[in-house]
Design a protein around this motif. Structure first.
Motif: not given
Length: 371
Positions: A278, A315, A317
């Motif tokens: 992600h 993930w 970010h």
């Protein structure tokens, strides 16, 4: 602490040629002493004074050249205290023997006694000896009839002492500066070695991890899907060439890391490990000055996810002043902080940032850097 390398000799002129000339030319002051002693009606006193004057000049020259030679080898003034005291006593005794046959000109040797004291003794002791001699000569000139010209000798001795003290302290400061420069050079070399080792760890750790995963995948697919296995082997070859290129670039100091490139590499590494990625679609909001640091964070974080986490998803970010790499794997182990994280902390600290590690909201490991 590691032992220091031997310090090379300082750039102190050799006592040869012009060095000997410089040290000996001042002894010409004693020519007047010899002339006055030669003209003394008492031949015994005159001869004694001449012999003492010649001995004084020879002894002073030997003491000075010996101390200067040691200074050149050691890079600092190194005259044994016993040698300095005995030398001063011998010079003073010769001065006393010079005066009866030469008169007040025999006190010209006080210039050299004060200069040698300033050269050979510690600062406070040198000042004490010089002040005592200068005051003694000045008082003799004031209270002994016929010796009224000694005030000028005292003034000359003062300037000789001041000049020698200034020179010796300048040499000492020069040595301290040389030592400090060498310490700075050692620190610079150590820092460069540390930086280079971090770069190699970060560069090869990621690349070799992906190569290992793809090689394992190619081995499993060899009998099942030969076409895809060949594609994975081709990727292994490409990654190996890229890693070799990165190492060469790091050796030359031209290896640049960018956030966009590392995200692309992270996608490939996670896919090879069977981990769902992600990742952000754009990194335009990140300050260009932080792109390299955040790229290193993504590289280190994804490498750890692939190697150690056992995660199913990862993930990444990215915010203007913060980057986070998180997974849903086994989470952080107590006290775990490898050399990669240590290197990353050093990079972040260089730009005023901080590294934090802990458990992610997905239950696994989280690596974050905030600037």
């Amino acid at each position: 602490m590691p032992s220091r390398d031997p310090l090379p000799p300082m750039a102190v002129p050799r006592m040869r040629g012009s060095g000997y000339l410089f040290a000996g030319v001042w002894l010409l002051i004693l020519v007047q002493t010899v002339e006055d002693a030669w003209g003394n009606p008492d031949r015994r006193l005159g001869t004694l004074s001449i012999v003492a004057t010649v001995g004084f000049g020879v002894l002073y020259f030997l003491l000075l050249s010996r101390g200067w030679g040691r200074m050149r080898v050691a890079g600092r003034l190194e005259v044994a205290h016993r040698e300095a005291v005995l030398g001063l006593l011998a010079l003073s005794l010769l001065t006393v023997l010079m005066v009866p046959g030469a008169g007040t000109s025999g006190f010209n040797s006080v210039f050299f006694v004060c200069a040698y004291a300033a050269f050979a003794l510690p600062f406070r002791q040198a000042v004490a000896v010089a002040v005592s001699l200068i005051l003694g000569v000045a008082l003799l000139g004031r209270f002994v009839p016929g010796w009224d010209g000694l005030e000028g000798t005292a003034i000359g001795a003062f300037f000789a002492t001041a000049a020698t003290l200034g020179t010796t302290r300048l040499v000492a400061r020069g040595h301290q500066l040389a030592v400090a420069q060498q310490d700075l050079a050692r620190l610079a070399v150590a820092e460069e070695r540390s930086r280079f080792s971090r770069d190699l760890h970060d560069l090869l750790g990621h690349s070799l991890t992906v190569i290992t995963l793809k090689a394992e995948l190619a081995g499993r697919l060899l009998d099942v899907d030969p076409g895809r296995a060949r594609a994975e082997v081709a990727d292994v070859e490409r990654l190996a060439r890229t890693a070799l290129s990165d190492v060469r670039a790091a050796l030359e100091g031209f290896r640049d890391v960018s956030l966009g490139t590392e995200l692309a590499g992270a996608r490939q590494a996670l896919a090879a490990a069977g981990i769902t990625a992600h990742l952000p679609r754009s990194v335009d909001e990140v300050d260009p000055e932080l792109q390299e640091l955040f790229g290193w964070v993504v590289r280190e974080g994804v490498t750890n996810v692939v190697r150690h986490s056992g995660a199913r998803a990862c993930w990444v970010h990215v915010e203007p002043g913060r980057v986070v790499v998180a997974d849903d794997g086994t989470g952080p182990r107590p006290g775990e902080r490898g050399s990669g994280l240590a290197g990353l902390a050093a990079r972040a600290q260089a730009v005023g940032g901080a590294v934090t590690v802990g458990r992610s909201e997905h239950g696994g490991f989280e690596l974050a850097v905030r600037v």
